[in-house]
Design a protein around this motif. Structure first.
Motif, PDB file in Angstrom:
ATOM      1  N   LYS A  32       0.651   4.236  21.124  1.00  0.00           N
ATOM      2  CA  LYS A  32       1.794   3.408  20.737  1.00  0.00           C
ATOM      3  C   LYS A  32       1.329   2.143  20.015  1.00  0.00           C
ATOM      4  CE  LYS A  32       5.744   5.234  22.297  1.00  0.00           C
ATOM      5  NZ  LYS A  32       5.295   6.610  22.511  1.00  0.00           N
ATOM      6  N   PHE A  33       0.235   1.556  20.500  1.00  0.00           N
ATOM      7  CA  PHE A  33      -0.294   0.349  19.864  1.00  0.00           C
ATOM      8  C   PHE A  33      -0.699   0.641  18.421  1.00  0.00           C
ATOM      9  CE2 PHE A  33      -3.809  -2.489  18.717  1.00  0.00           C
ATOM     10  CZ  PHE A  33      -3.246  -3.723  18.974  1.00  0.00           C
ATOM     11  N   VAL A  34      -1.400   1.733  18.207  1.00  0.00           N
ATOM     12  CA  VAL A  34      -1.838   2.109  16.857  1.00  0.00           C
ATOM     13  C   VAL A  34      -0.635   2.374  15.964  1.00  0.00           C
ATOM     14  CG1 VAL A  34      -2.979   3.934  15.533  1.00  0.00           C
ATOM     15  CG2 VAL A  34      -4.101   2.978  17.555  1.00  0.00           C
ATOM     16  N   GLN A  35       0.361   3.082  16.469  1.00  0.00           N
ATOM     17  CA  GLN A  35       1.558   3.372  15.676  1.00  0.00           C
ATOM     18  C   GLN A  35       2.271   2.092  15.260  1.00  0.00           C
ATOM     19  OE1 GLN A  35       3.960   6.036  18.018  1.00  0.00           O
ATOM     20  NE2 GLN A  35       2.339   7.570  18.151  1.00  0.00           N
ATOM     21  N   LEU A  36       2.379   1.148  16.205  1.00  0.00           N
ATOM     22  CA  LEU A  36       3.065  -0.105  15.904  1.00  0.00           C
ATOM     23  C   LEU A  36       2.330  -0.891  14.832  1.00  0.00           C
ATOM     24  CD1 LEU A  36       5.327  -2.100  16.534  1.00  0.00           C
ATOM     25  CD2 LEU A  36       3.908  -3.032  18.372  1.00  0.00           C
ATOM     26  N   GLN A  37       1.006  -1.006  14.958  1.00  0.00           N
ATOM     27  CA  GLN A  37       0.240  -1.750  13.969  1.00  0.00           C
ATOM     28  C   GLN A  37       0.280  -1.067  12.605  1.00  0.00           C
ATOM     29  OE1 GLN A  37      -0.819  -4.810  14.690  1.00  0.00           O
ATOM     30  NE2 GLN A  37       0.086  -4.416  16.695  1.00  0.00           N
ATOM     31  N   ALA A  38       0.273   0.262  12.597  1.00  0.00           N
ATOM     32  CA  ALA A  38       0.355   0.992  11.331  1.00  0.00           C
ATOM     33  C   ALA A  38       1.713   0.774  10.673  1.00  0.00           C
ATOM     34  CB  ALA A  38       0.119   2.483  11.569  1.00  0.00           C
ATOM     35  N   THR A  39       2.778   0.731  11.478  1.00  0.00           N
ATOM     36  CA  THR A  39       4.120   0.498  10.939  1.00  0.00           C
ATOM     37  C   THR A  39       4.219  -0.872  10.281  1.00  0.00           C
ATOM     38  OG1 THR A  39       5.113   1.927  12.625  1.00  0.00           O
ATOM     39  CG2 THR A  39       6.568   0.341  11.550  1.00  0.00           C
ATOM     40  N   VAL A  40       3.657  -1.877  10.942  1.00  0.00           N
ATOM     41  CA  VAL A  40       3.678  -3.237  10.391  1.00  0.00           C
ATOM     42  C   VAL A  40       2.871  -3.291   9.090  1.00  0.00           C
ATOM     43  CG1 VAL A  40       2.954  -5.620  10.791  1.00  0.00           C
ATOM     44  CG2 VAL A  40       4.032  -4.321  12.629  1.00  0.00           C
ATOM     45  N   GLU A  41       1.732  -2.630   9.060  1.00  0.00           N
ATOM     46  CA  GLU A  41       0.890  -2.639   7.866  1.00  0.00           C
ATOM     47  C   GLU A  41       1.568  -1.910   6.705  1.00  0.00           C
ATOM     48  OE1 GLU A  41      -2.298  -3.503   5.333  1.00  0.00           O
ATOM     49  OE2 GLU A  41      -1.542  -4.402   7.192  1.00  0.00           O
ATOM     50  N   ILE A  42       2.282  -0.835   6.981  1.00  0.00           N
ATOM     51  CA  ILE A  42       3.039  -0.144   5.935  1.00  0.00           C
ATOM     52  C   ILE A  42       4.065  -1.095   5.320  1.00  0.00           C
ATOM     53  CG2 ILE A  42       4.787   1.637   5.532  1.00  0.00           C
ATOM     54  CD1 ILE A  42       3.240   3.386   7.548  1.00  0.00           C
ATOM     55  N   ALA A  43       4.782  -1.835   6.178  1.00  0.00           N
ATOM     56  CA  ALA A  43       5.778  -2.790   5.681  1.00  0.00           C
ATOM     57  C   ALA A  43       5.122  -3.876   4.839  1.00  0.00           C
ATOM     58  CB  ALA A  43       6.534  -3.406   6.856  1.00  0.00           C
ATOM     59  N   ARG A  44       3.964  -4.380   5.297  1.00  0.00           N
ATOM     60  CA  ARG A  44       3.266  -5.424   4.557  1.00  0.00           C
ATOM     61  C   ARG A  44       2.820  -4.921   3.185  1.00  0.00           C
ATOM     62  NH1 ARG A  44      -1.414  -7.704   3.232  1.00  0.00           N
ATOM     63  NH2 ARG A  44      -2.581  -5.857   3.831  1.00  0.00           N
ATOM     64  N   ARG A  45       2.301  -3.709   3.139  1.00  0.00           N
ATOM     65  CA  ARG A  45       1.841  -3.161   1.852  1.00  0.00           C
ATOM     66  C   ARG A  45       2.992  -2.866   0.912  1.00  0.00           C
ATOM     67  NH1 ARG A  45      -3.483   0.646   3.144  1.00  0.00           N
ATOM     68  NH2 ARG A  45      -4.450  -0.817   4.614  1.00  0.00           N
ATOM     69  N   ALA A  46       4.117  -2.453   1.466  1.00  0.00           N
ATOM     70  CA  ALA A  46       5.297  -2.217   0.630  1.00  0.00           C
ATOM     71  C   ALA A  46       5.747  -3.519  -0.025  1.00  0.00           C
ATOM     72  CB  ALA A  46       6.427  -1.614   1.468  1.00  0.00           C
ATOM     73  N   LEU A  47       5.739  -4.617   0.747  1.00  0.00           N
ATOM     74  CA  LEU A  47       6.110  -5.918   0.186  1.00  0.00           C
ATOM     75  C   LEU A  47       5.096  -6.374  -0.856  1.00  0.00           C
ATOM     76  CD1 LEU A  47       7.277  -7.768   3.427  1.00  0.00           C
ATOM     77  CD2 LEU A  47       8.714  -7.042   1.518  1.00  0.00           C
ATOM     78  N   ALA A  48       3.799  -6.143  -0.579  1.00  0.00           N
ATOM     79  CA  ALA A  48       2.762  -6.524  -1.544  1.00  0.00           C
ATOM     80  C   ALA A  48       2.946  -5.789  -2.857  1.00  0.00           C
ATOM     81  CB  ALA A  48       1.375  -6.246  -0.965  1.00  0.00           C
ATOM     82  N   SER A  49       3.339  -4.518  -2.785  1.00  0.00           N
ATOM     83  CA  SER A  49       3.576  -3.736  -3.994  1.00  0.00           C
ATOM     84  C   SER A  49       4.720  -4.321  -4.807  1.00  0.00           C
ATOM     85  CB  SER A  49       3.881  -2.289  -3.614  1.00  0.00           C
ATOM     86  OG  SER A  49       4.120  -1.505  -4.762  1.00  0.00           O
ATOM     87  N   GLU A  50       5.790  -4.726  -4.104  1.00  0.00           N
ATOM     88  CA  GLU A  50       6.916  -5.363  -4.799  1.00  0.00           C
ATOM     89  C   GLU A  50       6.494  -6.674  -5.446  1.00  0.00           C
ATOM     90  OE1 GLU A  50      11.045  -5.474  -3.460  1.00  0.00           O
ATOM     91  OE2 GLU A  50      10.327  -4.553  -1.597  1.00  0.00           O
TER      92      GLU A  50
END
Length: 232
Positions: free
Chosen positions: A78-96
């Motif tokens: 669960k910890f890994v999934q949560l951190q991966a979810t946050v990182e996906i959101a961060r990278r999506a914003l960086a792309s924008e």
């Protein structure tokens, strides 16, 4: 009563599909992430316990690995999934941010900085290097400090600006205490860095302060949801 026995409109997944993610409470969003509860507790009840334990969604995200994993129903997966979810959101914003001028996107900048710095337990000073169209080149961590302060060296900031071939920069650092109020030292540092970077034609567009749940600006971006903290 399990979530399956709730009225359809009250179930987090069905509610999201019908009304959108923004209609869900923090507990309901976390419940969708958790997927299932534990014996005697639904995923929503478990999510509420997480929020109570860590204070907020940001607190859950920033929870130390050992403390998070020690809770009943959690664990490393669960910890890994949560951190991966946050990182996906961060990278999506960086792309924008790399595709549009940031002066037209203050909310994206705020969200990106909160995801990048809001979980830090010590002060971290970063630069968002921008090209001539004010699009993101890269976010660079320049200095890390202690719980209460970090040392920033203008010479190193200038050197980094030259290395990135930047035309402008948004500076940012976090306050682990959660407050986004700038200190006098913050204001003085902003002026010093603005003057130093002006010598190499790099414009300081803003200096943002990030707390655990918000980001505030000291500068001149046309912000809407970030509080104005004074002119550069």
């Amino acid at each position: 009563m399990s979530i399956r026995d709730w009225p359809a409109d009250d179930r987090p997944r069905e509610k999201l599909l019908e009304h959108g993610a923004q209609a869900l409470t923090d507990a309901e969003l976390l419940a969708i992430f958790l997927r299932i509860g534990v014996a005697g507790k639904s995923a929503v009840e478990l999510a509420r316990e997480l929020l109570q334990r860590f204070g907020s969604v940001a607190g859950v995200v920033a929870a130390p690995r050992d403390e998070f994993c020690s809770l009943h129903g959690m664990g490393e997966a669960k910890f890994v999934q949560l951190q991966a979810t946050v990182e996906i959101a961060r990278r999506a914003l960086a792309s924008e941010m790399a595709e549009r001028p940031l002066l037209n996107s203050p909310d994206i900048v705020k969200d990106y900085l909160r995801l990048s710095l809001g979980h830090e337990r010590v002060e971290v000073f970063v630069a968002l290097w921008l090209d001539a169209q004010h699009r993101l080149i890269e976010m660079q961590t320049l200095f890390r400090g202690t719980l209460a302060q970090t040392s920033v060296y203008p010479r190193e900031v200038v050197r980094a600006a030259l290395a990135k071939n930047a035309a402008a920069v948004i500076l940012a650092h976090n306050h682990p205490s959660g407050s986004t109020q700038p200190s006098q030292a913050d204001r003085s540092l902003t002026r010093v860095l603005k003057d130093a970077l002006a010598l190499i034609d790099v414009a300081v567009l803003d200096h943002c302060i990030v707390g655990a749940t918000e980001a505030a600006t000291q500068g001149a971006m046309p912000v809407r949801s970030m509080a104005m903290m004074g002119e550069l």
